[in-house]
Design a protein around this motif. Sequence first.
Motif, PDB file in Angstrom:
ATOM      1  N   TRP A 171      -1.340   8.368   3.614  1.00 36.69           N
ATOM      2  CA  TRP A 171       0.084   8.071   3.400  1.00 36.69           C
ATOM      3  C   TRP A 171       0.786   9.199   2.646  1.00 36.69           C
ATOM      4  O   TRP A 171       1.873   9.632   3.022  1.00 36.69           O
ATOM      5  N   LEU A 172       0.163   9.723   1.584  1.00 36.14           N
ATOM      6  CA  LEU A 172       0.820  10.714   0.744  1.00 36.14           C
ATOM      7  C   LEU A 172       0.860  12.101   1.378  1.00 36.14           C
ATOM      8  O   LEU A 172       1.821  12.858   1.163  1.00 36.14           O
ATOM      9  N   LEU A 173      -0.160  12.461   2.149  1.00 36.51           N
ATOM     10  CA  LEU A 173      -0.293  13.828   2.630  1.00 36.51           C
ATOM     11  C   LEU A 173       0.053  14.020   4.096  1.00 36.51           C
ATOM     12  O   LEU A 173       0.351  15.151   4.512  1.00 36.51           O
ATOM     13  N   LEU A 174       0.021  12.947   4.883  1.00 37.41           N
ATOM     14  CA  LEU A 174       0.180  13.115   6.334  1.00 37.41           C
ATOM     15  C   LEU A 174       1.369  12.353   6.906  1.00 37.41           C
ATOM     16  O   LEU A 174       1.519  12.314   8.122  1.00 37.41           O
ATOM     17  N   THR A 175       2.185  11.748   6.076  1.00 36.47           N
ATOM     18  CA  THR A 175       3.357  11.037   6.577  1.00 36.47           C
ATOM     19  C   THR A 175       4.597  11.521   5.836  1.00 36.47           C
ATOM     20  O   THR A 175       4.516  11.981   4.692  1.00 36.47           O
ATOM     21  N   THR A 176       5.740  11.409   6.489  1.00 38.51           N
ATOM     22  CA  THR A 176       6.993  11.814   5.860  1.00 38.51           C
ATOM     23  C   THR A 176       7.465  10.733   4.891  1.00 38.51           C
ATOM     24  O   THR A 176       7.240   9.548   5.133  1.00 38.51           O
ATOM     25  N   PRO A 177       8.117  11.105   3.805  1.00 36.77           N
ATOM     26  CA  PRO A 177       8.552  10.105   2.821  1.00 36.77           C
ATOM     27  C   PRO A 177       9.788   9.350   3.267  1.00 36.77           C
ATOM     28  O   PRO A 177      10.394   9.651   4.292  1.00 36.77           O
ATOM     29  N   ARG A 178      10.108   8.325   2.482  1.00 38.12           N
ATOM     30  CA  ARG A 178      11.299   7.498   2.672  1.00 38.12           C
ATOM     31  C   ARG A 178      11.319   6.829   4.038  1.00 38.12           C
ATOM     32  O   ARG A 178      12.367   6.676   4.653  1.00 38.12           O
ATOM     33  N   GLY A 179      10.130   6.412   4.495  1.00 39.04           N
ATOM     34  CA  GLY A 179      10.041   5.665   5.736  1.00 39.04           C
ATOM     35  C   GLY A 179       9.947   4.166   5.538  1.00 39.04           C
ATOM     36  O   GLY A 179      10.024   3.403   6.502  1.00 39.04           O
ATOM     37  N   PHE A 180       9.760   3.712   4.286  1.00 39.02           N
ATOM     38  CA  PHE A 180       9.627   2.289   3.997  1.00 39.02           C
ATOM     39  C   PHE A 180      10.993   1.708   3.644  1.00 39.02           C
ATOM     40  O   PHE A 180      11.767   2.308   2.892  1.00 39.02           O
ATOM     41  N   ARG A 181      11.263   0.537   4.157  1.00 43.85           N
ATOM     42  CA  ARG A 181      12.522  -0.147   3.885  1.00 43.85           C
ATOM     43  C   ARG A 181      12.335  -1.163   2.763  1.00 43.85           C
ATOM     44  O   ARG A 181      11.227  -1.624   2.502  1.00 43.85           O
ATOM     45  N   LEU A 182      13.446  -1.526   2.150  1.00 47.26           N
ATOM     46  CA  LEU A 182      13.384  -2.478   1.043  1.00 47.26           C
ATOM     47  C   LEU A 182      12.923  -3.851   1.508  1.00 47.26           C
ATOM     48  O   LEU A 182      12.323  -4.607   0.729  1.00 47.26           O
ATOM     49  N   SER A 183      13.154  -4.187   2.772  1.00 46.30           N
ATOM     50  CA  SER A 183      12.727  -5.492   3.288  1.00 46.30           C
ATOM     51  C   SER A 183      11.216  -5.638   3.292  1.00 46.30           C
ATOM     52  O   SER A 183      10.692  -6.755   3.285  1.00 46.30           O
ATOM     53  N   TYR A 184      10.488  -4.503   3.290  1.00 51.87           N
ATOM     54  CA  TYR A 184       9.029  -4.583   3.260  1.00 51.87           C
ATOM     55  C   TYR A 184       8.530  -5.172   1.946  1.00 51.87           C
ATOM     56  O   TYR A 184       7.401  -5.656   1.874  1.00 51.87           O
ATOM     57  N   ALA A 185       9.375  -5.127   0.903  1.00 57.34           N
ATOM     58  CA  ALA A 185       8.958  -5.622  -0.408  1.00 57.34           C
ATOM     59  C   ALA A 185       8.693  -7.114  -0.396  1.00 57.34           C
ATOM     60  O   ALA A 185       7.916  -7.611  -1.219  1.00 57.34           O
ATOM     61  N   TRP A 186       9.315  -7.855   0.526  1.00 56.90           N
ATOM     62  CA  TRP A 186       9.015  -9.280   0.630  1.00 56.90           C
ATOM     63  C   TRP A 186       8.202  -9.601   1.875  1.00 56.90           C
ATOM     64  O   TRP A 186       7.591 -10.665   1.955  1.00 56.90           O
ATOM     65  N   GLN A 187       8.141  -8.698   2.828  1.00 53.82           N
ATOM     66  CA  GLN A 187       7.338  -8.938   4.022  1.00 53.82           C
ATOM     67  C   GLN A 187       5.854  -8.681   3.772  1.00 53.82           C
ATOM     68  O   GLN A 187       5.001  -9.460   4.205  1.00 53.82           O
ATOM     69  N   TRP A 188       5.526  -7.594   3.069  1.00 53.43           N
ATOM     70  CA  TRP A 188       4.120  -7.267   2.824  1.00 53.43           C
ATOM     71  C   TRP A 188       3.408  -8.282   1.940  1.00 53.43           C
ATOM     72  O   TRP A 188       2.248  -8.605   2.203  1.00 53.43           O
ATOM     73  N   PRO A 189       4.020  -8.819   0.884  1.00 57.96           N
ATOM     74  CA  PRO A 189       3.295  -9.805   0.069  1.00 57.96           C
ATOM     75  C   PRO A 189       3.120 -11.159   0.742  1.00 57.96           C
ATOM     76  O   PRO A 189       2.409 -12.014   0.194  1.00 57.96           O
ATOM     77  N   ALA A 190       3.755 -11.385   1.889  1.00 61.41           N
ATOM     78  CA  ALA A 190       3.719 -12.717   2.504  1.00 61.41           C
ATOM     79  C   ALA A 190       2.289 -13.140   2.805  1.00 61.41           C
ATOM     80  O   ALA A 190       1.873 -14.262   2.449  1.00 61.41           O
ATOM     81  N   TYR A 191       1.510 -12.260   3.444  1.00 57.70           N
ATOM     82  CA  TYR A 191       0.148 -12.672   3.810  1.00 57.70           C
ATOM     83  C   TYR A 191      -0.765 -12.833   2.591  1.00 57.70           C
ATOM     84  O   TYR A 191      -1.500 -13.833   2.507  1.00 57.70           O
ATOM     85  N   PRO A 192      -0.788 -11.896   1.619  1.00 56.72           N
ATOM     86  CA  PRO A 192      -1.630 -12.136   0.435  1.00 56.72           C
ATOM     87  C   PRO A 192      -1.292 -13.430  -0.296  1.00 56.72           C
ATOM     88  O   PRO A 192      -2.192 -14.140  -0.762  1.00 56.72           O
ATOM     89  N   LEU A 193      -0.011 -13.775  -0.384  1.00 53.88           N
ATOM     90  CA  LEU A 193       0.366 -15.013  -1.079  1.00 53.88           C
ATOM     91  C   LEU A 193      -0.040 -16.237  -0.265  1.00 53.88           C
ATOM     92  O   LEU A 193      -0.502 -17.241  -0.835  1.00 53.88           O
ATOM     93  N   LEU A 194       0.105 -16.174   1.060  1.00 52.30           N
ATOM     94  CA  LEU A 194      -0.356 -17.287   1.905  1.00 52.30           C
ATOM     95  C   LEU A 194      -1.869 -17.426   1.816  1.00 52.30           C
ATOM     96  O   LEU A 194      -2.397 -18.548   1.788  1.00 52.30           O
ATOM     97  N   TYR A 195      -2.559 -16.307   1.783  1.00 47.94           N
ATOM     98  CA  TYR A 195      -4.022 -16.351   1.661  1.00 47.94           C
ATOM     99  C   TYR A 195      -4.430 -16.935   0.310  1.00 47.94           C
ATOM    100  O   TYR A 195      -5.388 -17.707   0.227  1.00 47.94           O
ATOM    101  N   LEU A 196      -3.704 -16.585  -0.739  1.00 44.11           N
ATOM    102  CA  LEU A 196      -3.988 -17.147  -2.058  1.00 44.11           C
ATOM    103  C   LEU A 196      -3.791 -18.660  -2.055  1.00 44.11           C
ATOM    104  O   LEU A 196      -4.620 -19.406  -2.606  1.00 44.11           O
TER     105      LEU A 196
END
Length: 242
Positions: A157-182
């Motif tokens: 991620w740090l060395l082979l991808t361009t920055p500023r590709g993540f959107r703010l909406s990912y902040a609630w989309q990515w935790p969805a599965y870990p919280l459901l799994y919990l």
Amino acid sequence: MSDPTRTSQSTRHATGPAGAAARTPAAAVAPPGRHPLAAAFRLLITAAALAGLVLAALGTAGPAQLLTRFTVQANIAAALVSACSAHRAWTGRRPVSPRIAGALVPFLSLPALLHYAVPAADTTAFTLPGATTPGVAHALSAQLLYSLTPLAALADWLLLTTPRGFRLSYAWQWPAYPLLYLAFTLALPTLTGAPSPSGTSALTLGLAGCALPLITIGIDQVRPAPRLHNNRISPMGISPLK
């Protein structure tokens, strides 16, 4: 955003070979942006994840039970996404969506964080089950799944991808599965084969699952762009060299 398949008003009425070259879309004449080194590195991530999973299965009495563990699920996802990313980097196709590829960083970091920093949560379904007879295979699988694969995904991620590709909406989309799994492990601990996490461990898991995506997105907004080399020798605009 400009459309690479359209030409500007100034070149639309040009004639002769120069006009034909000017009206040709840049995507039609530019070579594909192949990145063989990135492809090789991502194949190594796939190999590390698969090797760790195989070694973990060899050191466990019930290999099928591993599929219910979050660490195993995250590494399976890492192997699949890294293999797809390697193929696209090798063939010069469009990269995997940042929504999918970026989720690997917090998903792989969560069990690694629990394993090394929160020993009390290391017996939950987020980590690997203990081996019946601890040996070299179990120790190697832990190093691959908790250390090598997360660090390799972080480096990718740090060395082979361009920055500023993540959107703010990912902040609630990515935790969805870990919280459901919990929630699943708290409601049905017998199905995962692990004890239900205590209140402190559950709170730690929930906070970590929400904080890691935020940290990842925040770093992505401020990190410098890597020096990625491409195959182009001139810009995509019209120049005397074309």
